[in-house]
Design a protein around this motif. Structure first.
Motif, PDB file in Angstrom:
ATOM      1  N   THR A   1      26.332  52.921  34.993  1.00 31.91           N
ATOM      2  CA  THR A   1      27.941  52.153  35.904  1.00 31.91           C
ATOM      3  C   THR A   1      27.573  50.451  35.350  1.00 31.91           C
ATOM      4  O   THR A   1      28.780  50.115  35.033  1.00 31.91           O
ATOM      5  CB  THR A   1      27.350  52.069  37.168  1.00 31.91           C
ATOM      6  N   ARG A   2      26.945  50.049  34.243  1.00 31.87           N
ATOM      7  CA  ARG A   2      26.987  49.190  33.831  1.00 31.87           C
ATOM      8  C   ARG A   2      28.361  48.759  32.991  1.00 31.87           C
ATOM      9  O   ARG A   2      28.804  47.248  33.037  1.00 31.87           O
ATOM     10  CB  ARG A   2      26.102  49.147  32.029  1.00 31.87           C
ATOM     11  N   ASP A   3      29.224  49.894  33.340  1.00 32.21           N
ATOM     12  CA  ASP A   3      30.498  49.618  32.008  1.00 32.21           C
ATOM     13  C   ASP A   3      31.972  49.931  32.969  1.00 32.21           C
ATOM     14  O   ASP A   3      32.626  49.229  33.082  1.00 32.21           O
ATOM     15  CB  ASP A   3      31.060  50.533  30.766  1.00 32.21           C
ATOM     16  N   LEU A   4      31.026  49.876  34.330  1.00 36.71           N
ATOM     17  CA  LEU A   4      32.387  49.588  35.646  1.00 36.71           C
ATOM     18  C   LEU A   4      33.189  48.471  35.622  1.00 36.71           C
ATOM     19  O   LEU A   4      33.104  46.996  35.018  1.00 36.71           O
ATOM     20  CB  LEU A   4      31.784  49.871  36.759  1.00 36.71           C
ATOM     21  N   PRO A   5      34.798  48.544  35.301  1.00 31.01           N
ATOM     22  CA  PRO A   5      35.625  47.345  35.495  1.00 31.01           C
ATOM     23  C   PRO A   5      35.559  46.262  36.796  1.00 31.01           C
ATOM     24  O   PRO A   5      35.671  46.874  37.554  1.00 31.01           O
ATOM     25  CB  PRO A   5      37.402  48.145  34.741  1.00 31.01           C
ATOM     26  N   LEU A   6      35.424  45.051  36.794  1.00 27.85           N
ATOM     27  CA  LEU A   6      35.409  44.068  37.476  1.00 27.85           C
ATOM     28  C   LEU A   6      36.988  43.713  37.196  1.00 27.85           C
ATOM     29  O   LEU A   6      37.683  43.560  36.757  1.00 27.85           O
ATOM     30  CB  LEU A   6      34.153  43.316  37.200  1.00 27.85           C
ATOM     31  N   LYS A   7      37.653  42.975  38.694  1.00 29.44           N
ATOM     32  CA  LYS A   7      38.435  42.126  38.896  1.00 29.44           C
ATOM     33  C   LYS A   7      37.753  41.075  39.416  1.00 29.44           C
ATOM     34  O   LYS A   7      37.326  40.872  40.287  1.00 29.44           O
ATOM     35  CB  LYS A   7      39.718  42.973  39.186  1.00 29.44           C
ATOM     36  N   LYS A   8      39.082  40.400  39.368  1.00 28.15           N
ATOM     37  CA  LYS A   8      38.459  38.178  39.782  1.00 28.15           C
ATOM     38  C   LYS A   8      39.687  38.561  41.168  1.00 28.15           C
ATOM     39  O   LYS A   8      40.410  38.708  41.289  1.00 28.15           O
ATOM     40  CB  LYS A   8      39.304  37.475  38.849  1.00 28.15           C
ATOM     41  N   VAL A   9      38.512  37.707  41.819  1.00 31.06           N
ATOM     42  CA  VAL A   9      39.058  38.019  43.287  1.00 31.06           C
ATOM     43  C   VAL A   9      38.393  36.585  43.617  1.00 31.06           C
ATOM     44  O   VAL A   9      37.624  35.749  43.689  1.00 31.06           O
ATOM     45  CB  VAL A   9      38.018  39.349  44.401  1.00 31.06           C
ATOM     46  N   GLY A  10      39.855  36.125  44.718  1.00 34.96           N
ATOM     47  CA  GLY A  10      39.695  35.198  45.038  1.00 34.96           C
ATOM     48  C   GLY A  10      39.336  34.684  46.226  1.00 34.96           C
ATOM     49  O   GLY A  10      39.078  35.918  47.243  1.00 34.96           O
ATOM     50  N   ILE A  11      37.756  33.683  46.554  1.00 32.15           N
ATOM     51  CA  ILE A  11      36.975  34.587  48.048  1.00 32.15           C
ATOM     52  C   ILE A  11      36.819  33.021  48.787  1.00 32.15           C
ATOM     53  O   ILE A  11      36.973  32.057  47.440  1.00 32.15           O
ATOM     54  CB  ILE A  11      35.054  35.383  47.985  1.00 32.15           C
ATOM     55  N   LYS A  12      36.067  32.435  49.982  1.00 31.02           N
ATOM     56  CA  LYS A  12      35.558  31.078  50.459  1.00 31.02           C
ATOM     57  C   LYS A  12      34.081  31.337  50.578  1.00 31.02           C
ATOM     58  O   LYS A  12      33.959  32.085  50.929  1.00 31.02           O
ATOM     59  CB  LYS A  12      36.838  31.049  51.132  1.00 31.02           C
ATOM     60  N   THR A  13      33.563  30.488  49.890  1.00 30.20           N
ATOM     61  CA  THR A  13      32.213  30.323  50.009  1.00 30.20           C
ATOM     62  C   THR A  13      31.598  29.515  52.075  1.00 30.20           C
ATOM     63  O   THR A  13      32.708  28.954  51.110  1.00 30.20           O
ATOM     64  CB  THR A  13      31.012  29.958  49.378  1.00 30.20           C
ATOM     65  N   PRO A  14      30.777  29.383  51.822  1.00 35.80           N
ATOM     66  CA  PRO A  14      30.647  28.523  53.397  1.00 35.80           C
ATOM     67  C   PRO A  14      31.387  27.010  52.282  1.00 35.80           C
ATOM     68  O   PRO A  14      31.530  26.118  53.294  1.00 35.80           O
ATOM     69  CB  PRO A  14      29.807  28.432  53.513  1.00 35.80           C
ATOM     70  N   MET A  15      31.421  26.420  50.665  1.00 38.33           N
ATOM     71  CA  MET A  15      31.128  25.913  50.460  1.00 38.33           C
ATOM     72  C   MET A  15      32.304  24.942  49.807  1.00 38.33           C
ATOM     73  O   MET A  15      33.047  24.216  50.704  1.00 38.33           O
ATOM     74  CB  MET A  15      30.517  24.869  49.375  1.00 38.33           C
ATOM     75  N   CYS A  16      33.565  25.905  49.396  1.00 37.18           N
ATOM     76  CA  CYS A  16      34.545  26.066  48.974  1.00 37.18           C
ATOM     77  C   CYS A  16      35.103  27.447  48.475  1.00 37.18           C
ATOM     78  O   CYS A  16      34.502  28.650  47.946  1.00 37.18           O
ATOM     79  CB  CYS A  16      34.884  25.039  47.771  1.00 37.18           C
ATOM     80  N   PRO A  17      36.733  26.920  48.167  1.00 38.01           N
ATOM     81  CA  PRO A  17      37.748  28.386  47.472  1.00 38.01           C
ATOM     82  C   PRO A  17      36.771  28.634  45.464  1.00 38.01           C
ATOM     83  O   PRO A  17      36.005  27.707  45.307  1.00 38.01           O
ATOM     84  CB  PRO A  17      38.577  28.560  47.903  1.00 38.01           C
ATOM     85  N   THR A  18      36.732  29.762  45.475  1.00 37.66           N
ATOM     86  CA  THR A  18      36.997  30.547  44.079  1.00 37.66           C
ATOM     87  C   THR A  18      36.727  31.545  43.742  1.00 37.66           C
ATOM     88  O   THR A  18      37.389  32.174  44.192  1.00 37.66           O
ATOM     89  CB  THR A  18      34.962  30.563  44.032  1.00 37.66           C
ATOM     90  N   GLU A  19      36.687  31.312  42.518  1.00 41.40           N
ATOM     91  CA  GLU A  19      37.177  33.242  41.975  1.00 41.40           C
ATOM     92  C   GLU A  19      35.675  33.895  41.388  1.00 41.40           C
ATOM     93  O   GLU A  19      34.592  33.795  41.053  1.00 41.40           O
ATOM     94  CB  GLU A  19      38.210  32.936  40.969  1.00 41.40           C
ATOM     95  N   VAL A  20      35.444  35.202  42.057  1.00 40.45           N
ATOM     96  CA  VAL A  20      34.324  36.177  41.805  1.00 40.45           C
ATOM     97  C   VAL A  20      34.696  37.257  41.399  1.00 40.45           C
ATOM     98  O   VAL A  20      36.327  37.647  40.997  1.00 40.45           O
ATOM     99  CB  VAL A  20      34.164  36.201  43.194  1.00 40.45           C
ATOM    100  N   ASP A  21      33.733  38.376  40.277  1.00 42.46           N
ATOM    101  CA  ASP A  21      33.666  39.632  39.693  1.00 42.46           C
ATOM    102  C   ASP A  21      33.595  40.464  40.773  1.00 42.46           C
ATOM    103  O   ASP A  21      32.425  40.157  41.453  1.00 42.46           O
ATOM    104  CB  ASP A  21      33.093  39.439  38.376  1.00 42.46           C
ATOM    105  N   MET A  22      34.339  40.543  41.083  1.00 46.62           N
ATOM    106  CA  MET A  22      33.999  42.468  41.988  1.00 46.62           C
ATOM    107  C   MET A  22      34.335  43.580  41.039  1.00 46.62           C
ATOM    108  O   MET A  22      35.462  42.968  40.025  1.00 46.62           O
ATOM    109  CB  MET A  22      34.896  42.156  43.630  1.00 46.62           C
TER     110      MET A  22
END
Ligand code: PRP
Ligand code: URA
Length: 209
Positions: free
Chosen positions: A45-66
């Motif tokens: 599953t190494r090549d499964l596609p990712l997308k950018k998602v906006g989330i909020k950590t306890p510290m600040c908003p950020t964009e992560v790969d999911m």
């Protein structure tokens, strides 16, 4: 020839070696097949596609790969392929599971179909066909024929032990699929069993015979 990959990860090699030993118990055999299924699934599953998602950590908003949410189907070839399903499902719990029931006729060594049920939207899914053994290749070829007849296209075949004869038959008949193997063995014997192999995977997994 299609794409064929032999996994060289030490954990996969070690666990496959333990699987081969004749003194390995049914319980340990079952546990090992599940664990190797998971390790191979992790690599597959190494090549499964990712997308950018906006989330909020306890510290600040950020964009992560999911995960982009590509739909997956796992299709075990009964019976022995069932042993690899739980390991795969522990990685991709939302995958749907289809089943192809085949057994090898003891005289002709040709596969005989007794069951086939696929997820309805199989044509849209990334499909992992799983079976511990690829011997003559007859069962894998027939299973993939069934899946393609029902619309499946994006197919990876995953097995633990493969004979050169089976790899040739599968990649010549279905050059579009990817084949993932834990160990490539020497050859088949006169009864179409893999040498050195591990014996009859279904019997060792379920304690029959
Ligand atoms: C085994 C194995 C594969 C097949 C491989 O199943 O799990 O499906 O043999 O052999 P092939 O490449 O020559 O077709 P088997 O027919 O013993 O059925 P089982 O899983 O129900 O025991
Ligand atoms: N099926 C098995 O279970 N083992 C072999 O070696 C060949 C076919």
């Amino acid at each position: 020839m299609g794409k064929v990959y032999v996994f060289d990860h030490p954990l996969i090699q070690h666990k496959t070696a333990m699987l081969r030993r004749e003194e390995t118990t049914t319980k340990d055999f079952r546990d090992l097949v599940k664990e190797i299924g998971m390790l191979m699934g992790y690599e597959a599953t190494r090549d499964l596609p990712l997308k950018k998602v906006g989330i909020k950590t306890p510290m600040c908003p950020t964009e992560v790969d999911m995960l982009a949410g590509e739909d997956i189907a796992i299709v075990p070839i009964l019976r022995a392929g069932l042993g690899m399903v739980d390991g795969m499902l522990s990685l991709v719990p939302n995958a749907k599971v289809g089943h192809v029931g085949l057994y090898r006729d003891p005289e002709t060594h040709k596969p005989v179909e007794y069951y086939c049920k696929m997820p309805q939207d199989i044509e849209k899914r990334k499909i992992f066909v799983v079976d511990p053994m690829l011997a003559t290749g007859g069962s894998a070829v027939a299973a993939i024929d069934f899946i393609k007849e029902r619309g499946g296209r994006d197919i990876t075949f995953m097995c633990l032990i493969a004979a050169p004869e089976g790899i040739k038959a599968l990649t010549e008949t279905h050059p579009d699929i990817e084949v993932l193997i834990a160990a490539k063995d020497e050859r088949l014997n006169e009864n179409a069993y893999i040498l050195p192999g591990l014996g009859d995977a279904g019997d060792r997994l379920y304690g029959t015979k």
